[in-house]
Design an enzyme around this catalytic site. Structure first.
Site, PDB file in Angstrom:
ATOM      1  N   TYR A 227      49.579  12.274  51.913  1.00 47.98           N
ATOM      2  CA  TYR A 227      50.842  12.407  52.648  1.00 47.98           C
ATOM      3  C   TYR A 227      51.776  13.364  51.899  1.00 47.98           C
ATOM      4  O   TYR A 227      52.445  14.193  52.517  1.00 47.98           O
ATOM      5  CB  TYR A 227      51.491  11.026  52.802  1.00 47.98           C
TER       6      TYR A 227
ATOM      7  N   CYS B  82      55.354   2.513  55.387  1.00 49.26           N
ATOM      8  CA  CYS B  82      54.071   1.896  55.747  1.00 49.26           C
ATOM      9  C   CYS B  82      53.483   1.149  54.558  1.00 49.26           C
ATOM     10  O   CYS B  82      52.885   0.088  54.722  1.00 49.26           O
ATOM     11  CB  CYS B  82      53.098   2.942  56.263  1.00 49.26           C
TER      12      CYS B  82
ATOM     13  N   GLU C 166      48.665   3.296  60.749  1.00 49.67           N
ATOM     14  CA  GLU C 166      48.470   2.014  60.067  1.00 49.67           C
ATOM     15  C   GLU C 166      49.354   0.927  60.668  1.00 49.67           C
ATOM     16  O   GLU C 166      48.946  -0.228  60.800  1.00 49.67           O
ATOM     17  CB  GLU C 166      48.659   2.138  58.558  1.00 49.67           C
TER      18      GLU C 166
ATOM     19  N   HIS D 174      53.317   4.890  63.201  1.00 50.47           N
ATOM     20  CA  HIS D 174      52.230   5.419  62.387  1.00 50.47           C
ATOM     21  C   HIS D 174      50.929   4.677  62.666  1.00 50.47           C
ATOM     22  O   HIS D 174      50.926   3.533  63.124  1.00 50.47           O
ATOM     23  CB  HIS D 174      52.591   5.336  60.909  1.00 50.47           C
TER      24      HIS D 174
ATOM     25  N   CYS E  44      50.206  13.227  69.267  1.00 49.74           N
ATOM     26  CA  CYS E  44      51.164  13.905  68.392  1.00 49.74           C
ATOM     27  C   CYS E  44      50.751  15.362  68.203  1.00 49.74           C
ATOM     28  O   CYS E  44      49.591  15.651  67.916  1.00 49.74           O
ATOM     29  CB  CYS E  44      51.239  13.200  67.038  1.00 49.74           C
TER      30      CYS E  44
END
Length: 159
Positions: free
Chosen positions: A130, A112, A83, A81, A29
């Site tokens: 986040y 998530c 997780e 993601h 990413c």
């Protein structure tokens, strides 16, 4: 014979968060690299980092510096993601994550967090916020987890 003191040994929190930080470096990413480690009783159950599903595209290779196309909400259209990847890998391999601790370099987003709660993961330890990363007033994922009695802790040691 040399003696080692327990003070010189890293804690499991330090070991697992360092691993999550290193896993994040594996991500393709271009916007944000995130790593995750799922543990239970001081043992690693699974690991993950953010990126597109295996066998599709590597964003940095396919789209260069701009990264993958964005969805209607401004998020990566292909990303799974970190997780999610750790949880999916554990499930694919028949590992129970119930009661596990999740170490993640970026606190979970709300979707998530719902998965973490649904999978009965009991604790999340995160390195960065986040909400701060996204410029949001509240960490919705953290608030959700705390509301439903999942332990959440910001990792304190500087790596």
């Amino acid at each position: 014979m040399a003696t080692t003191t327990t003070d010189s040994r890293p804690s499991f929190n330090d070991i697992f968060m360092e691993l999550a930080v290193n896993l994040a470096r594996r991500s393709h990413c271009v916007k944000r690299q995130v790593g995750a480690v799922l543990t239970k009783d001081t043992r690693i159950i699974s690991i993950g980092y953010n990126g597109p599903p295996a066998g599709t595209h590597n964003c940095d290779e396919e789209w260069g510096e701009q990264g993958c196309p964005l969805d209607s909400k401004g998020s990566c259209s292909l990303a799974i993601h970190a997780e999610e990847n750790a949880i999916l890998y554990a499930a694919q391999n028949g590992s129970s994550v119930e009661g596990a601790t999740l170490y993640v370099t970026l606190s979970p987003c709300l979707p998530c967090a719902r998965i973490i709660y649904s999978m009965k993961i009991s604790k999340v330890i995160y390195l960065h916020s986040y909400a701060e990363y996204k410029g949001l007033p509240v960490d919705e994922g953290i608030a959700f987890l705390e509301k439903f009695n999942v332990q959440v802790e910001k990792y304190q040691k500087s790596l």
